[in-house]
Write a protein that holds these residues in place. Structure first.
Motif, PDB file in Angstrom:
ATOM      1  N   ILE A 105       0.828  -1.082   0.250  1.00 60.11           N
ATOM      2  CA  ILE A 105      -0.510  -0.321   0.085  1.00 60.11           C
ATOM      3  C   ILE A 105       1.001   1.150   0.174  1.00 60.11           C
ATOM      4  N   ALA A 106       1.990   1.422   0.512  1.00 58.36           N
ATOM      5  CA  ALA A 106       2.828   2.079   1.132  1.00 58.36           C
ATOM      6  C   ALA A 106       3.269   2.584  -0.506  1.00 58.36           C
ATOM      7  N   ALA A 107       3.353   1.512  -1.008  1.00 55.75           N
ATOM      8  CA  ALA A 107       4.429   1.647  -2.519  1.00 55.75           C
ATOM      9  C   ALA A 107       3.371   2.586  -2.994  1.00 55.75           C
ATOM     10  N   THR A 108       2.567   2.091  -3.328  1.00 53.60           N
ATOM     11  CA  THR A 108       1.121   2.124  -4.632  1.00 53.60           C
ATOM     12  C   THR A 108       0.841   3.844  -3.947  1.00 53.60           C
ATOM     13  N   ARG A 109       0.405   3.806  -3.251  1.00 52.55           N
ATOM     14  CA  ARG A 109       0.828   5.816  -2.241  1.00 52.55           C
ATOM     15  C   ARG A 109       1.564   6.136  -2.741  1.00 52.55           C
ATOM     16  N   GLU A 110       3.140   5.787  -2.408  1.00 50.26           N
ATOM     17  CA  GLU A 110       4.441   7.020  -3.463  1.00 50.26           C
ATOM     18  C   GLU A 110       4.091   6.839  -5.467  1.00 50.26           C
ATOM     19  N   ALA A 111       3.990   5.796  -5.495  1.00 53.60           N
ATOM     20  CA  ALA A 111       3.349   6.430  -7.338  1.00 53.60           C
ATOM     21  C   ALA A 111       2.237   6.916  -7.967  1.00 53.60           C
ATOM     22  N   TYR A 112       0.950   7.002  -6.667  1.00 53.98           N
ATOM     23  CA  TYR A 112       0.146   8.153  -6.712  1.00 53.98           C
ATOM     24  C   TYR A 112       0.765   9.663  -6.784  1.00 53.98           C
ATOM     25  N   LYS A 113       1.855   9.514  -5.963  1.00 51.13           N
ATOM     26  CA  LYS A 113       2.389  11.351  -5.737  1.00 51.13           C
ATOM     27  C   LYS A 113       3.059  11.270  -6.746  1.00 51.13           C
ATOM     28  N   ARG A 114       3.646  10.559  -7.006  1.00 57.81           N
ATOM     29  CA  ARG A 114       4.965  10.834  -8.136  1.00 57.81           C
ATOM     30  C   ARG A 114       3.718  10.945  -9.809  1.00 57.81           C
ATOM     31  N   CYS A 115       3.133  10.002 -10.305  1.00 58.67           N
ATOM     32  CA  CYS A 115       2.077  10.903 -10.997  1.00 58.67           C
ATOM     33  C   CYS A 115       1.340  11.518 -10.515  1.00 58.67           C
ATOM     34  N   GLY A 116       1.130  12.392  -9.732  1.00 57.13           N
ATOM     35  CA  GLY A 116       0.774  13.982  -9.544  1.00 57.13           C
ATOM     36  C   GLY A 116      -0.593  13.307  -8.973  1.00 57.13           C
ATOM     37  N   LYS A 117      -0.997  12.874  -7.719  1.00 59.35           N
ATOM     38  CA  LYS A 117      -2.492  12.620  -6.929  1.00 59.35           C
ATOM     39  C   LYS A 117      -1.743  12.371  -6.180  1.00 59.35           C
ATOM     40  N   ASP A 118      -3.050  12.641  -4.978  1.00 59.38           N
ATOM     41  CA  ASP A 118      -3.027  12.967  -3.669  1.00 59.38           C
ATOM     42  C   ASP A 118      -3.635  12.020  -3.089  1.00 59.38           C
ATOM     43  N   PRO A 119      -2.611  10.804  -2.351  1.00 59.71           N
ATOM     44  CA  PRO A 119      -3.106   9.152  -1.914  1.00 59.71           C
ATOM     45  C   PRO A 119      -4.747   9.650  -1.143  1.00 59.71           C
ATOM     46  N   GLY A 120      -4.206  11.314  -0.330  1.00 57.84           N
ATOM     47  CA  GLY A 120      -5.147  10.828   0.884  1.00 57.84           C
ATOM     48  C   GLY A 120      -6.718  11.447   0.481  1.00 57.84           C
ATOM     49  N   ARG A 121      -7.029  11.444  -1.086  1.00 59.91           N
ATOM     50  CA  ARG A 121      -8.463  12.084  -1.612  1.00 59.91           C
ATOM     51  C   ARG A 121      -8.341  10.943  -2.471  1.00 59.91           C
ATOM     52  N   TYR A 122      -7.420  10.503  -3.075  1.00 62.72           N
ATOM     53  CA  TYR A 122      -7.672   9.749  -3.847  1.00 62.72           C
ATOM     54  C   TYR A 122      -7.454   8.151  -3.492  1.00 62.72           C
ATOM     55  N   ARG A 123      -7.888   7.164  -2.583  1.00 62.43           N
ATOM     56  CA  ARG A 123      -6.895   6.457  -2.066  1.00 62.43           C
ATOM     57  C   ARG A 123      -6.562   5.132  -2.953  1.00 62.43           C
ATOM     58  N   PRO A 124      -5.651   4.294  -3.048  1.00 59.69           N
ATOM     59  CA  PRO A 124      -5.701   3.000  -2.973  1.00 59.69           C
ATOM     60  C   PRO A 124      -6.869   2.172  -3.205  1.00 59.69           C
ATOM     61  N   SER A 125      -7.914   0.647  -3.707  1.00 57.90           N
ATOM     62  CA  SER A 125      -8.886   0.239  -3.309  1.00 57.90           C
ATOM     63  C   SER A 125      -8.032  -0.562  -2.305  1.00 57.90           C
ATOM     64  N   ALA A 126      -6.986  -1.081  -2.128  1.00 59.71           N
ATOM     65  CA  ALA A 126      -6.403  -2.010  -0.818  1.00 59.71           C
ATOM     66  C   ALA A 126      -6.662  -1.222   0.450  1.00 59.71           C
ATOM     67  N   GLU A 127      -6.035  -0.415   0.419  1.00 54.15           N
ATOM     68  CA  GLU A 127      -6.197   0.882   1.179  1.00 54.15           C
ATOM     69  C   GLU A 127      -7.467   1.221   1.912  1.00 54.15           C
TER      70      GLU A 127
END
Length: 221
Positions: free
Chosen positions: A61-83
């Protein structure tokens, strides 16, 4: 079988990305008691051994959140489904029951931390899929979410457009009780670690609960 490729955008944002795709012939059902016993057992295990604050620290989950940030998305607002699924259980809210195929994909996502796309393969346009990054204004109707702003989200596209992100899949290719072929894509934003286990877990659950031989696994990166 589908040819799945990874765009240079994703490779730059997440050089270690690796994926696994499970394609299988299936028979879906509205509810499966045996599967839900497994879901309830995992729910009890999770809620008794972890905390809400720990959810985003789970390695996949942490790795997916980091990928979101690097692609330009806030993982706090658009959470990965597993999280999102784990946070739901940690808040004492039961997992929603949809149908056997959706429920078993959710169980694998919960167990492993991988965000997994589950698609009705017969609704996918063409045989080529590419994992890219969502663009501003790109049309995407999330399942049960309405129009979703996928700008900056990793997104799989078929010949007609986006079909799945780690936050939500598209209504256009969603599974239902009439689904007879499934394509499940496991997203390894942490690389190959745990990828084979997650794909084989999908196969095992399909054999047990969806009248399937488990289908075939294809790996890509």
């Amino acid at each position: 079988m589908y040819k799945i490729t990874v765009s240079e955008e994703i490779k730059k944002a997440c050089p270690v990305f690796a994926g696994a795709a499970v394609f299988a012939e299936v028979r879906n059902t509205a509810f499966c008691e045996g599967l839900w016993k497994e879901i309830d057992a995992f729910t009890n295990e999770l809620t008794s051994t972890t905390t809400l604050e720990d959810v985003k620290l789970q390695p996949v989950i942490a790795a997916t959140r980091e990928a979101y940030k690097r692609c330009g998305k806030d993982p706090g607002r658009y959470r990965p489904s597993a999280e999102a699924l784990r946070r739901r259980l940690m808040r004492g809210i039961s997992l929603y029951q949809i149908d056997t195929l959706v429920d078993l994909i959710n169980l694998v996502s919960l167990r492993t931390g991988h965000s997994i796309g589950g698609f009705d393969a017969d609704k996918i346009q063409g045989i080529n899929l590419e994992l890219g990054v969502g663009k501003a204004g790109e049309p995407f109707e999330g399942i049960g979410r309405g129009i979703l702003n996928i700008e900056g989200l990793p997104v799989y596209r078929d010949a007609a457009g986006g079909i799945g992100t780690p936050t939500s899949d598209n209504e256009r290719t969603k599974m239902g009780l009439d689904t007879t072929h499934i394509l499940a894509i496991v997203n390894g934003y942490n690389g190959t670690e745990g990828l084979r286990e997650a794909a084989e877990m999908i196969q095992s659950l399909l054999r047990n609960y969806a009248t399937s031989d488990g289908g075939t696994i294809t790996y890509f990166e």
